[in-house]
Design a protein around this motif. Structure first.
Motif, PDB file in Angstrom:
ATOM      1  N   ALA A  98     -25.786  38.071 -35.089  1.00  0.00           N
ATOM      2  CA  ALA A  98     -25.800  38.721 -36.402  1.00  0.00           C
ATOM      3  C   ALA A  98     -27.211  38.776 -36.973  1.00  0.00           C
ATOM      4  O   ALA A  98     -27.614  39.784 -37.573  1.00  0.00           O
ATOM      5  N   LEU A  99     -27.967  37.700 -36.783  1.00  0.00           N
ATOM      6  CA  LEU A  99     -29.333  37.646 -37.305  1.00  0.00           C
ATOM      7  C   LEU A  99     -30.217  38.692 -36.620  1.00  0.00           C
ATOM      8  O   LEU A  99     -30.935  39.442 -37.286  1.00  0.00           O
ATOM      9  N   THR A 100     -30.159  38.740 -35.305  1.00  0.00           N
ATOM     10  CA  THR A 100     -31.004  39.682 -34.568  1.00  0.00           C
ATOM     11  C   THR A 100     -30.544  41.121 -34.786  1.00  0.00           C
ATOM     12  O   THR A 100     -31.362  42.044 -34.809  1.00  0.00           O
ATOM     13  N   ALA A 101     -29.224  41.327 -34.955  1.00  0.00           N
ATOM     14  CA  ALA A 101     -28.717  42.672 -35.233  1.00  0.00           C
ATOM     15  C   ALA A 101     -29.252  43.196 -36.560  1.00  0.00           C
ATOM     16  O   ALA A 101     -29.427  44.405 -36.746  1.00  0.00           O
ATOM     17  N   ALA A 102     -29.525  42.267 -37.477  1.00  0.00           N
ATOM     18  CA  ALA A 102     -30.098  42.655 -38.775  1.00  0.00           C
ATOM     19  C   ALA A 102     -31.591  42.942 -38.677  1.00  0.00           C
ATOM     20  O   ALA A 102     -32.197  43.403 -39.649  1.00  0.00           O
ATOM     21  N   GLY A 103     -32.190  42.654 -37.509  1.00  0.00           N
ATOM     22  CA  GLY A 103     -33.613  42.919 -37.332  1.00  0.00           C
ATOM     23  C   GLY A 103     -34.514  41.761 -37.686  1.00  0.00           C
ATOM     24  O   GLY A 103     -35.720  41.929 -37.863  1.00  0.00           O
ATOM     25  N   VAL A 104     -33.930  40.556 -37.766  1.00  0.00           N
ATOM     26  CA  VAL A 104     -34.701  39.356 -38.096  1.00  0.00           C
ATOM     27  C   VAL A 104     -35.088  38.641 -36.809  1.00  0.00           C
ATOM     28  O   VAL A 104     -34.235  38.339 -35.972  1.00  0.00           O
ATOM     29  N   ASP A 105     -36.360  38.346 -36.630  1.00  0.00           N
ATOM     30  CA  ASP A 105     -36.811  37.553 -35.483  1.00  0.00           C
ATOM     31  C   ASP A 105     -36.518  36.079 -35.749  1.00  0.00           C
ATOM     32  O   ASP A 105     -36.525  35.625 -36.903  1.00  0.00           O
ATOM     33  N   THR A 106     -36.281  35.309 -34.689  1.00  0.00           N
ATOM     34  CA  THR A 106     -35.916  33.905 -34.853  1.00  0.00           C
ATOM     35  C   THR A 106     -36.363  33.067 -33.669  1.00  0.00           C
ATOM     36  O   THR A 106     -36.592  33.605 -32.573  1.00  0.00           O
ATOM     37  N   ASN A 107     -36.465  31.781 -33.897  1.00  0.00           N
ATOM     38  CA  ASN A 107     -36.807  30.838 -32.832  1.00  0.00           C
ATOM     39  C   ASN A 107     -35.621  30.519 -31.926  1.00  0.00           C
ATOM     40  O   ASN A 107     -35.763  29.820 -30.930  1.00  0.00           O
ATOM     41  N   MET A 108     -34.439  31.039 -32.218  1.00  0.00           N
ATOM     42  CA  MET A 108     -33.221  30.654 -31.514  1.00  0.00           C
ATOM     43  C   MET A 108     -32.769  31.663 -30.456  1.00  0.00           C
ATOM     44  O   MET A 108     -31.613  31.652 -30.042  1.00  0.00           O
ATOM     45  N   THR A 109     -33.659  32.549 -30.024  1.00  0.00           N
ATOM     46  CA  THR A 109     -33.243  33.569 -29.050  1.00  0.00           C
ATOM     47  C   THR A 109     -33.246  33.053 -27.614  1.00  0.00           C
ATOM     48  O   THR A 109     -32.663  33.687 -26.730  1.00  0.00           O
ATOM     49  N   GLY A 110     -33.867  31.912 -27.355  1.00  0.00           N
ATOM     50  CA  GLY A 110     -33.900  31.354 -26.003  1.00  0.00           C
ATOM     51  C   GLY A 110     -32.766  30.369 -25.774  1.00  0.00           C
ATOM     52  O   GLY A 110     -31.692  30.478 -26.370  1.00  0.00           O
ATOM     53  N   ALA A 111     -32.995  29.406 -24.897  1.00  0.00           N
ATOM     54  CA  ALA A 111     -31.998  28.379 -24.625  1.00  0.00           C
ATOM     55  C   ALA A 111     -31.732  27.566 -25.881  1.00  0.00           C
ATOM     56  O   ALA A 111     -32.658  27.224 -26.620  1.00  0.00           O
ATOM     57  N   ARG A 112     -30.465  27.271 -26.117  1.00  0.00           N
ATOM     58  CA  ARG A 112     -30.090  26.517 -27.312  1.00  0.00           C
ATOM     59  C   ARG A 112     -29.508  25.170 -26.911  1.00  0.00           C
ATOM     60  O   ARG A 112     -28.868  25.045 -25.857  1.00  0.00           O
ATOM     61  N   PRO A 113     -29.687  24.147 -27.734  1.00  0.00           N
ATOM     62  CA  PRO A 113     -29.216  22.799 -27.391  1.00  0.00           C
ATOM     63  C   PRO A 113     -27.700  22.690 -27.434  1.00  0.00           C
ATOM     64  O   PRO A 113     -27.009  23.490 -28.077  1.00  0.00           O
ATOM     65  N   GLU A 114     -27.179  21.684 -26.753  1.00  0.00           N
ATOM     66  CA  GLU A 114     -25.750  21.399 -26.828  1.00  0.00           C
ATOM     67  C   GLU A 114     -25.430  20.805 -28.197  1.00  0.00           C
ATOM     68  O   GLU A 114     -26.277  20.172 -28.827  1.00  0.00           O
TER      69      GLU A 114
END
Length: 334
Positions: A98-114
């Motif tokens: 949802a965040l990226t669909a809105a056009g917002v860049d984020t630090n969470m686009t790579g591997a995410r923790p368990e």
């Protein structure tokens, strides 16, 4: 350096579930009305079970105060980056998509923790008041390691969510973000987020403010509680010792915006409020868009007031992209 982002924000990453409830339900379940309360996963699941007998949810979307704010800034036409933490689960995936669909860049686009991603139950009563019970999950562990310094350095403003005061690592991350922003000549804005943060975590907020911020967002209740004053004017005067510029929202009465030299009285926009969830977030997002595009506080305030009026007129903390553009054209003529 060429500015890549108008606003770099740090805050909680939560998937919001919004539902209508009665005042009697809040009383029965011993829920403090109009406040954000932190709960554990078991308590939130118990509330969801009880709510299934009330009504169906209106919406489920990526949320969190600062996330709502920078999505608004983005939808108005600004560029934004969001630092947060979600887990490698379905809830985290929903949030990032949802965040990226809105056009917002984020630090969470790579591997995410368990782990388990954060969620927020937003309960709205007939008087349009919103009451939130939040399970932070892995969002509570957001830390200085999550800061993208290159993105911050390329930003006009760093925006700090006051809710992070409840997390030791989150609070430390906001302090580090403020320090890095100062090093790179980036303006620092902060929001108190909620009256409960001011009442129960004032010392932590003072740590986050440090030697001062450039722009502080708050509502009148938060301002008076933080400064221990009994009027909007007295609270605003006291807040000037913590921030060079201050924006204090006053619900239907609009806002007061101090630009460092002049106090601007921002008129409220008359509407029938259905749901006040996200009103302050929207106001801040619109205001940040306005000032990062070169508008003065009076103009940015008008845009923010109209946007906030729109968002309280329906359920949910946000407007559609098209609605943002309509408000922008109405107020700014562009």
């Amino acid at each position: 350096m060429t500015q890549q982002y108008d606003v770099y924000a740090i805050g909680n990453a939560l998937v919001d579930t919004e539902i209508e409830v009665s005042d009697a339900f809040l009383e029965t379940m011993d829920i403090g009305k109009g406040m954000m309360t932190l709960v554990d996963k078991e308590r939130q699941m118990a509330l969801l079970d009880a709510l299934r007998e009330q009504a169906d949810p209106h919406s489920q979307t990526c949320g969190g105060s600062a996330a709502n704010t920078i999505i608004a800034t983005r939808y108005f036409g600004g560029s934004t980056f969001y630092t947060c933490r979600v887990a490698n689960d379905d809830t985290g995936e929903l949030f990032v998509q949802a965040l990226t669909a809105a056009g917002v860049d984020t630090n969470m686009t790579g591997a995410r923790p368990e782990g388990v991603s954060g969620t927020c139950l937003v309960m709205v009563t007939r008087d349009a008041e919103r009451t939130m019970n939040t399970f932070l999950g892995i969002s509570e562990t957001v830390s200085s390691d999550d800061i993208d310094e290159a993105a911050l350095r390329a930003s006009r403003y760093a925006y700090i969510e006051g809710y992070l005061v409840t997390s030791p690592s989150g609070r430390a991350a906001t302090i580090r973000l403020r320090e890095l922003a100062r090093q790179h000549g980036v303006q620092v804005a902060m929001t108190f987020s909620d009256p409960a943060m001011v009442r129960f975590f004032r010392d932590g907020l003072l740590e986050m403010i440090g030697d001062g911020v450039d722009l502080l967002f708050c509502n009148e209740d938060e301002a008076r509680d933080f400064t221990d004053t009994d009027s909007a004017d007295a609270a605003l005067a006291a807040l000037k010792t913590y921030s060079h510029k201050v924006v204090m929202t006053r619900g239907a009465d609009g806002a007061l915006a101090w630009d460092g030299e002049t106090l601007h009285t921002i008129a409220g926009v008359p509407v029938t409020a259905v749901d006040t969830n996200g009103a302050g977030d929207m106001f801040a997002g619109a205001f940040l868009y306005g000032i990062t595009q070169g508008h003065d506080f009076a103009t940015a305030g008008r845009l923010a007031s109209h946007a906030a009026a729109q968002v309280v007129s329906d359920f949910g903390p946000r407007l559609t992209p098209e609605a943002h553009l309509a408000v922008r054209r109405q107020v700014l003529g562009q």
